[in-house]
Design a protein around this motif. Structure first.
Motif, PDB file in Angstrom:
ATOM      1  N   PRO A 207      72.622 -42.735 134.359  1.00 43.64           N
ATOM      2  CA  PRO A 207      73.400 -41.604 134.872  1.00 43.64           C
ATOM      3  C   PRO A 207      73.413 -40.430 133.903  1.00 43.64           C
ATOM      4  O   PRO A 207      73.509 -40.605 132.690  1.00 43.64           O
ATOM      5  CB  PRO A 207      74.801 -42.207 135.054  1.00 43.64           C
ATOM      6  N   LEU A 208      73.316 -39.251 134.461  1.00 43.23           N
ATOM      7  CA  LEU A 208      73.271 -38.017 133.673  1.00 43.23           C
ATOM      8  C   LEU A 208      74.482 -37.166 134.000  1.00 43.23           C
ATOM      9  O   LEU A 208      74.681 -36.779 135.152  1.00 43.23           O
ATOM     10  CB  LEU A 208      71.981 -37.248 133.982  1.00 43.23           C
ATOM     11  N   ILE A 209      75.314 -36.878 133.002  1.00 47.43           N
ATOM     12  CA  ILE A 209      76.480 -36.006 133.167  1.00 47.43           C
ATOM     13  C   ILE A 209      76.146 -34.671 132.515  1.00 47.43           C
ATOM     14  O   ILE A 209      75.885 -34.603 131.312  1.00 47.43           O
ATOM     15  CB  ILE A 209      77.749 -36.621 132.539  1.00 47.43           C
ATOM     16  N   VAL A 210      76.120 -33.619 133.322  1.00 42.59           N
ATOM     17  CA  VAL A 210      75.749 -32.292 132.841  1.00 42.59           C
ATOM     18  C   VAL A 210      76.979 -31.402 132.818  1.00 42.59           C
ATOM     19  O   VAL A 210      77.589 -31.141 133.856  1.00 42.59           O
ATOM     20  CB  VAL A 210      74.660 -31.657 133.733  1.00 42.59           C
ATOM     21  N   ILE A 211      77.354 -30.952 131.633  1.00 40.72           N
ATOM     22  CA  ILE A 211      78.453 -29.985 131.492  1.00 40.72           C
ATOM     23  C   ILE A 211      77.841 -28.609 131.719  1.00 40.72           C
ATOM     24  O   ILE A 211      77.328 -27.969 130.799  1.00 40.72           O
ATOM     25  CB  ILE A 211      79.107 -30.088 130.100  1.00 40.72           C
ATOM     26  N   SER A 212      77.833 -28.177 132.965  1.00 45.57           N
ATOM     27  CA  SER A 212      77.147 -26.935 133.320  1.00 45.57           C
ATOM     28  C   SER A 212      78.080 -25.737 133.162  1.00 45.57           C
ATOM     29  O   SER A 212      79.295 -25.863 133.282  1.00 45.57           O
ATOM     30  CB  SER A 212      76.590 -27.019 134.741  1.00 45.57           C
ATOM     31  N   PRO A 213      77.530 -24.565 132.918  1.00 47.41           N
ATOM     32  CA  PRO A 213      78.344 -23.413 132.518  1.00 47.41           C
ATOM     33  C   PRO A 213      78.794 -22.532 133.674  1.00 47.41           C
ATOM     34  O   PRO A 213      78.412 -22.732 134.827  1.00 47.41           O
ATOM     35  CB  PRO A 213      77.379 -22.636 131.626  1.00 47.41           C
ATOM     36  N   LYS A 214      79.583 -21.552 133.322  1.00 46.46           N
ATOM     37  CA  LYS A 214      79.926 -20.469 134.245  1.00 46.46           C
ATOM     38  C   LYS A 214      79.390 -19.146 133.698  1.00 46.46           C
ATOM     39  O   LYS A 214      78.578 -18.490 134.321  1.00 46.46           O
ATOM     40  CB  LYS A 214      81.435 -20.377 134.447  1.00 46.46           C
ATOM     41  N   SER A 215      79.827 -18.778 132.497  1.00 49.97           N
ATOM     42  CA  SER A 215      79.448 -17.474 131.949  1.00 49.97           C
ATOM     43  C   SER A 215      77.946 -17.362 131.715  1.00 49.97           C
ATOM     44  O   SER A 215      77.368 -16.277 131.860  1.00 49.97           O
ATOM     45  CB  SER A 215      80.195 -17.216 130.640  1.00 49.97           C
ATOM     46  N   LEU A 216      77.285 -18.476 131.368  1.00 48.78           N
ATOM     47  CA  LEU A 216      75.854 -18.414 131.069  1.00 48.78           C
ATOM     48  C   LEU A 216      75.010 -18.160 132.315  1.00 48.78           C
ATOM     49  O   LEU A 216      73.838 -17.801 132.204  1.00 48.78           O
ATOM     50  CB  LEU A 216      75.385 -19.709 130.404  1.00 48.78           C
ATOM     51  N   LEU A 217      75.592 -18.348 133.492  1.00 48.22           N
ATOM     52  CA  LEU A 217      74.833 -18.110 134.718  1.00 48.22           C
ATOM     53  C   LEU A 217      74.362 -16.662 134.806  1.00 48.22           C
ATOM     54  O   LEU A 217      73.304 -16.384 135.364  1.00 48.22           O
ATOM     55  CB  LEU A 217      75.681 -18.441 135.948  1.00 48.22           C
ATOM     56  N   ARG A 218      75.151 -15.751 134.230  1.00 46.06           N
ATOM     57  CA  ARG A 218      74.810 -14.330 134.297  1.00 46.06           C
ATOM     58  C   ARG A 218      74.834 -13.661 132.926  1.00 46.06           C
ATOM     59  O   ARG A 218      74.817 -12.439 132.839  1.00 46.06           O
ATOM     60  CB  ARG A 218      75.772 -13.614 135.256  1.00 46.06           C
ATOM     61  N   ASN A 219      74.872 -14.443 131.877  1.00 47.52           N
ATOM     62  CA  ASN A 219      74.833 -13.884 130.524  1.00 47.52           C
ATOM     63  C   ASN A 219      73.436 -13.327 130.260  1.00 47.52           C
ATOM     64  O   ASN A 219      72.444 -14.054 130.363  1.00 47.52           O
ATOM     65  CB  ASN A 219      75.162 -14.984 129.507  1.00 47.52           C
ATOM     66  N   PRO A 220      73.322 -12.043 129.930  1.00 46.04           N
ATOM     67  CA  PRO A 220      71.982 -11.450 129.746  1.00 46.04           C
ATOM     68  C   PRO A 220      71.213 -12.058 128.582  1.00 46.04           C
ATOM     69  O   PRO A 220      69.987 -11.897 128.504  1.00 46.04           O
ATOM     70  CB  PRO A 220      72.292  -9.964 129.493  1.00 46.04           C
ATOM     71  N   ASN A 221      71.907 -12.749 127.671  1.00 46.70           N
ATOM     72  CA  ASN A 221      71.218 -13.397 126.554  1.00 46.70           C
ATOM     73  C   ASN A 221      70.769 -14.814 126.892  1.00 46.70           C
ATOM     74  O   ASN A 221      69.914 -15.372 126.205  1.00 46.70           O
ATOM     75  CB  ASN A 221      72.136 -13.447 125.327  1.00 46.70           C
ATOM     76  N   ALA A 222      71.346 -15.402 127.925  1.00 45.71           N
ATOM     77  CA  ALA A 222      70.993 -16.770 128.315  1.00 45.71           C
ATOM     78  C   ALA A 222      69.881 -16.730 129.355  1.00 45.71           C
ATOM     79  O   ALA A 222      70.081 -16.998 130.532  1.00 45.71           O
ATOM     80  CB  ALA A 222      72.222 -17.493 128.865  1.00 45.71           C
ATOM     81  N   VAL A 223      68.695 -16.388 128.900  1.00 44.43           N
ATOM     82  CA  VAL A 223      67.547 -16.247 129.790  1.00 44.43           C
ATOM     83  C   VAL A 223      66.348 -16.982 129.202  1.00 44.43           C
ATOM     84  O   VAL A 223      66.321 -17.332 128.026  1.00 44.43           O
ATOM     85  CB  VAL A 223      67.191 -14.760 130.027  1.00 44.43           C
ATOM     86  N   SER A 224      65.360 -17.206 130.040  1.00 42.42           N
ATOM     87  CA  SER A 224      64.118 -17.849 129.619  1.00 42.42           C
ATOM     88  C   SER A 224      62.950 -17.110 130.251  1.00 42.42           C
ATOM     89  O   SER A 224      63.134 -16.147 130.999  1.00 42.42           O
ATOM     90  CB  SER A 224      64.114 -19.324 130.038  1.00 42.42           C
ATOM     91  N   THR A 225      61.730 -17.575 129.946  1.00 46.09           N
ATOM     92  CA  THR A 225      60.531 -16.976 130.515  1.00 46.09           C
ATOM     93  C   THR A 225      59.765 -18.017 131.325  1.00 46.09           C
ATOM     94  O   THR A 225      60.053 -19.212 131.246  1.00 46.09           O
ATOM     95  CB  THR A 225      59.615 -16.428 129.407  1.00 46.09           C
ATOM     96  N   ILE A 226      58.781 -17.561 132.055  1.00 47.06           N
ATOM     97  CA  ILE A 226      57.931 -18.478 132.813  1.00 47.06           C
ATOM     98  C   ILE A 226      57.258 -19.472 131.866  1.00 47.06           C
ATOM     99  O   ILE A 226      57.138 -20.665 132.168  1.00 47.06           O
ATOM    100  CB  ILE A 226      56.874 -17.701 133.616  1.00 47.06           C
ATOM    101  N   ASN A 227      56.809 -18.987 130.719  1.00 43.23           N
ATOM    102  CA  ASN A 227      56.163 -19.874 129.747  1.00 43.23           C
ATOM    103  C   ASN A 227      57.109 -20.961 129.251  1.00 43.23           C
ATOM    104  O   ASN A 227      56.677 -22.080 128.950  1.00 43.23           O
ATOM    105  CB  ASN A 227      55.639 -19.074 128.562  1.00 43.23           C
ATOM    106  N   ASP A 228      58.397 -20.648 129.155  1.00 41.79           N
ATOM    107  CA  ASP A 228      59.371 -21.662 128.743  1.00 41.79           C
ATOM    108  C   ASP A 228      59.413 -22.813 129.730  1.00 41.79           C
ATOM    109  O   ASP A 228      59.650 -23.964 129.355  1.00 41.79           O
ATOM    110  CB  ASP A 228      60.774 -21.046 128.619  1.00 41.79           C
ATOM    111  N   LEU A 229      59.180 -22.500 130.994  1.00 38.07           N
ATOM    112  CA  LEU A 229      59.211 -23.533 132.028  1.00 38.07           C
ATOM    113  C   LEU A 229      57.887 -24.286 132.120  1.00 38.07           C
ATOM    114  O   LEU A 229      57.878 -25.495 132.366  1.00 38.07           O
ATOM    115  CB  LEU A 229      59.521 -22.909 133.387  1.00 38.07           C
ATOM    116  N   THR A 230      56.794 -23.597 131.870  1.00 38.09           N
ATOM    117  CA  THR A 230      55.486 -24.214 132.108  1.00 38.09           C
ATOM    118  C   THR A 230      54.832 -24.780 130.858  1.00 38.09           C
ATOM    119  O   THR A 230      54.031 -25.716 130.951  1.00 38.09           O
ATOM    120  CB  THR A 230      54.526 -23.188 132.728  1.00 38.09           C
TER     121      THR A 230
END
Length: 306
Positions: A207-230
């Motif tokens: 089982p995986l328990i994820v403490i997911s955020p609220k503010s980071l959903l739209r925080n301009p610093n909490a971003v990634s790139t396509i390369n980060d995913l691939t």
């Protein structure tokens, strides 16, 4: 052609730009891409919760509606259909205990799929505490029953008053024993992307328990790139965190899994210490070092007190 509402139109316009690399990737896009890539590889997905189609803070929009006709459309279902698998997502009734109990049973008998239950707010999981205590964290030891259930607990540790102040992460940390659960605090879009994919693909079912955020959903610093995913992969930070806290003389509970990228720490570092917990979000190592120096000097002053 569907006519979307103002909010949905903006979200999908932004996602088109993210897909082409014109803008950085946010949390909602990365989470949707984790589902889309899994479906394209033939993994079935099931998501339930009280507000999961839209997402508690409107970041998901897995189901969109035509503003003229009211007809709904689930884009991920099209990907599932084209790859001979299934994507099921349901807004559930207002009973955490009933729904979480059902989804736990579903995950225990469905090893090939990714089963996700999302609380409307992380705090509300206490309505299903019996299911968590008696089944999710203990069934593997008691009955040798495996489950790959994912619990998404929105709002993280971002205090907003009674029942909206935390996901009660301390309860889950206290329930950790013999690798029975994973407690994760993802802090960037690429982390939630890789975390959900790993849960579905790897053979180990825990089982995986994820403490997911609220503010980071739209925080301009909490971003990634396509390369980060691939291209990039996650690395475990547990030993690094413990080294820092040992150096500072702080007491810290064992965090089972906190993931970061390899190039810099862009994360949520949780200091669990009496009498209160502090959370920080930093974008580089320099800021992180300054914080630990400050913590260290504070502890030194405290030890000098009679």
């Amino acid at each position: 052609m569907m006519c979307l509402g103002t909010q949905a139109s903006k979200i999908f316009d932004d996602r088109r730009k993210m897909n082409t690399g014109d803008t950085d990737i946010n949390w909602g896009f990365a989470e949707s891409m984790s589902y889309a890539t899994l479906l394209s590889e033939g993994y079935p997905i099931r998501i339930t919760g009280q507000d999961v189609r839209r997402g508690t803070f409107s970041h998901r929009h897995a189901c969109v509606f035509d503003s003229n006709t009211g007809m709904g459309f689930i884009p991920l279902s099209e990907i599932a259909r084209n790859n001979e698998t299934r994507f099921d997502i349901y807004d559930s009734l207002l009973s955490e205990e009933a729904v979480l109990g059902f989804e736990y049973g579903y995950s225990a008998t469905w090893p090939s799929g990714l089963t996700i239950w999302e609380a409307q707010f992380g705090d509300f999981a206490n309505g299903a505490q019996v299911v968590i205590d008696q089944f999710i964290v203990s069934a593997q030891h008691k009955w040798e029953r495996l489950s790959g259930l994912v619990m998404l607990l929105p709002h993280g540790y971002e205090g907003q008053g009674p029942e909206h102040s935390s996901a009660r992460i301390e309860r889950f940390l206290q329930l950790c024993a013999s690798e029975n659960i994973q407690v994760c605090v993802p802090s960037s879009p690429k982390q939630i992307f890789h975390l959900l994919r790993r849960q579905a693909i790897r053979k180990m079912r825990t089982p995986l328990i994820v403490i997911s955020p609220k503010s980071l959903l739209r925080n301009p610093n909490a971003v990634s790139t396509i390369n980060d995913l691939t291209l990039h992969k996650m690395k475990c930070l547990v030993r690094i965190i413990n080294m820092w806290f040992n150096r500072c003389g702080c007491k810290i509970l064992q965090i089972l899994a906190v993931f970061i990228s390899h190039e810099l720490i862009r994360g949520l570092i949780s200091q669990i210490q009496q009498p209160r917990a502090f959370s920080y979000y930093y974008s580089n190592m320099r800021k992180l070092s300054m914080v630990f120096k400050d913590i260290s000097s504070t502890n030194n002053r405290n030890t000098l007190k009679p």
